[in-house]
Design a protein around this motif. Structure first.
Motif, short mmCIF file in Angstrom:
data_model
loop_
_atom_site.label_atom_id
_atom_site.label_comp_id
_atom_site.label_asym_id
_atom_site.label_seq_id
_atom_site.Cartn_x
_atom_site.Cartn_y
_atom_site.Cartn_z
N VAL A 48 0.76 -1.13 0.01
CA VAL A 48 0.16 0.00 -0.02
C VAL A 48 0.84 1.19 -0.01
CG1 VAL A 48 -1.71 1.30 1.37
CG2 VAL A 48 -2.01 -1.28 1.24
N PHE A 49 1.78 1.17 0.88
CA PHE A 49 2.80 2.64 0.88
C PHE A 49 3.60 2.59 -0.33
CE2 PHE A 49 2.01 2.21 5.70
CZ PHE A 49 1.50 3.71 5.69
N ALA A 50 3.67 1.63 -1.34
CA ALA A 50 4.55 1.56 -2.35
C ALA A 50 4.43 2.87 -3.07
CB ALA A 50 4.53 0.37 -3.13
N GLY A 51 3.06 3.26 -3.03
CA GLY A 51 2.75 4.30 -3.94
C GLY A 51 2.73 5.69 -3.29
N PHE A 52 3.16 5.62 -1.96
CA PHE A 52 3.09 7.09 -1.35
C PHE A 52 4.23 7.79 -1.96
CE2 PHE A 52 4.89 10.01 1.95
CZ PHE A 52 3.86 10.58 2.35
N PRO A 53 3.87 9.13 -2.35
CA PRO A 53 4.92 9.80 -3.15
C PRO A 53 5.89 10.64 -2.39
CG PRO A 53 2.68 11.08 -2.84
CD PRO A 53 2.61 9.79 -2.13
N GLY A 54 6.74 10.04 -1.77
CA GLY A 54 7.74 10.58 -0.59
C GLY A 54 8.45 11.90 -1.21
N ASP A 55 8.85 11.78 -2.45
CA ASP A 55 9.43 12.72 -3.31
C ASP A 55 8.76 14.15 -3.16
OD1 ASP A 55 7.91 11.66 -4.93
OD2 ASP A 55 9.13 11.87 -6.64
N LEU A 56 7.42 13.74 -3.76
CA LEU A 56 6.30 15.07 -3.81
C LEU A 56 6.09 15.66 -2.34
CD1 LEU A 56 4.73 16.76 -5.32
CD2 LEU A 56 2.91 15.00 -5.07
N PHE A 57 6.19 14.73 -1.17
CA PHE A 57 5.94 15.17 0.02
C PHE A 57 6.80 16.03 0.37
CE2 PHE A 57 7.03 14.81 4.41
CZ PHE A 57 5.92 14.95 5.36
N VAL A 58 8.40 15.71 0.19
CA VAL A 58 9.42 16.48 0.50
C VAL A 58 9.31 17.97 -0.33
CG1 VAL A 58 11.95 17.01 0.56
CG2 VAL A 58 10.96 14.67 1.11
#
Length: 450
Positions: A48-58
């Motif tokens: 589920v977390f594979a799609g979390f946009p970590g780069d966009l969050f930052v």
């Protein structure tokens, strides 16, 4: 009902609940990602977390933090004054300056979100000061970025031309570039005409008011040295919007302003010259400024666009679940199997537009161009026109508040009702998704280019 169709229906339910119940759509999307991912797709938490946009969050946190500091210490006010002087007080030219600036940045190699991250906060601060529609200014920035986005030396252009070469399709780098440039230029002109551009021309020229409170003076009950208590810019009084030849008052170059200007230049150099991540670079520079001037930092931290961050990251996490369970591929393959090439072409353009409004534009182009190969091989449709139509359809919708560029515009706008602005961006994005694929199909595909 197939799992893929069910997952699409759940997304529609999320939109309906968020619209009718005023619940943050990102929170709903996280819940939907958990439910669909575990109960329907059989994914664990990591899936589920594979799609979390970590780069966009930052990027969202870093850029909004840095420009909140710039607003709080008066740097954006200084930039607004400089922009007025640059265009000799003609506010109507500013949206076009921002269009050209972001277009130039992407044309010479900047990633589209990086260019928008640099320009949007300045452009929208100017819009807030002079009562320009934030939708107009945000759209001009995003469409400017896409206008230059397919030059032969740009990131998007290099990727798409590489896919075309790998698939052994006929290609034209110049046609691809001009197609995107002209499409976005036409759309920008329409948005300018509809969203208040003629009114800006009728205003003539403007003069800056004398230094406002927060620009070195203290207002009774207010704060000095860097804008309002919230760190935002103020709209110029109506009296300053009449034609006048009075000289613009200069905003003082204090030490925090100079340091922030240096940081903004460093951000541009780091992103364009050294290909560093815009989000990580911005948050690092913000931390440096906060360490030196902690009082300003305390106000700025509260202005990070946390509701927007939750909204965007939640929706994109759900889209990631759709990708993991094959929903996007399922839709594309279903269209690709249609026996009527022109119908398949327009449907692929619409799939590119709809999916790209929530996901990676480059990613969807990389998936759809190969899907078009079978019917392109039949010779009934020109490959050059089809590739150009897919490229334009998949990128022009980046004005959507769920795309990276649209999210940056939403997060960067100061002194606005964010819920209202979000609805405006979503409505405008919906219009673009509904209209542009059909138009580019008619102009680029039906004539049979290439």
């Amino acid at each position: 009902m197939s799992p893929e169709l069910l997952s699409v229906l759940v997304l529609a339910v999320v939109f309906v609940i968020a619209t009718t119940r005023s619940v943050n759509m990102g929170a709903l999307a996280f819940a939907a990602a958990f439910g669909v991912g575990t109960l329907i797709a059989g994914l664990d938490a990591d899936g589920v977390f594979a799609g979390f946009p970590g780069d966009l969050f930052v990027v969202l946190v870093g850029v909004t933090y840095l420009f909140a500091l710039a607003r709080a210490n008066g740097t954006t006010d200084w930039l607004v004054h400089a922009a007025v002087r640059l265009v000799r007080g003609r506010v109507a030219l500013i949206p076009w300056v921002m269009f050209a600036l972001t277009g130039a940045l992407t044309a010479i190699g900047a990633v589209s979100p990086a260019a928008v991250a640099i320009v949007a906060p300045i452009a929208l601060s100017f819009a807030a000061r002079y009562g320009i529609s934030p939708l107009l200014m945000g759209a001009m920035v995003v469409h400017g970025a896409q206008a230059g986005g397919f030059s032969p030396i740009s990131i998007y252009g290099s990727i798409v031309n590489g896919i075309v070469e790998r698939e052994k399709l006929p290609g034209s780098e110049i046609t691809l570039f001009l197609a995107s440039l002209l499409a976005n230029l036409v759309i920008a002109a329409v948005v300018f005409a509809v969203c208040g551009g003629p009114k800006l021309w009728r205003q003539g020229t403007v003069a800056e008011p004398a230094a406002s409170p927060g620009e070195g003076e203290e207002e009774p009950g207010g704060t000095a040295g860097g804008g309002s208590a919230g760190g935002g810019t103020r709209t110029a009084p109506a009296s300053t919007l009449a034609r006048t030849d009075a000289p613009a008052a200069a905003v003082p170059l204090t030490a925090p302003v100079i340091a922030t200007l240096v940081c903004l230049v460093a951000l541009i150099v780091a992103v364009l010259g050294f290909d560093l991540d815009a989000g990580l670079t911005a948050i690092t520079l913000a931390v440096v400024l906060s360490t030196v001037w902690p009082d300003v930092s305390r106000r700025a931290v509260t202005e990070i666009a946390w509701p927007t961050v939750l909204l965007i990251c939640g929706v994109l996490t759900y889209v990631g679940v759709l990708d993991e369970m094959g929903t996007i591929t399922w839709a594309g393959e279903g269209v690709g199997g249609i026996g009527v090439p022109l119908l398949a072409a327009v449907l692929l353009c619409y799939i590119g537009a709809i999916v790209s409004a929530f996901a990676s534009s480059v990613g969807i182009m990389g998936a759809l161009i190969p899907l078009a190969v079978p019917f392109l091989a039949q010779g009934e449709i020109g490959a050059v026109g089809m590739v150009a139509a897919l490229a334009v359809s998949a990128t022009v919708v980046d004005v959507s508040p769920f795309s990276t560029n649209g999210a940056l515009v939403l997060a960067a706008a100061p002194d606005v009702d964010r819920e209202r602005f979000f609805r405006q961006l979503m409505a405008y994005g919906g219009i673009v998704v509904a209209a542009v694929p059909a138009v580019v199909w008619l102009v680029m595909v039906v004539p049979g280019w290439g």
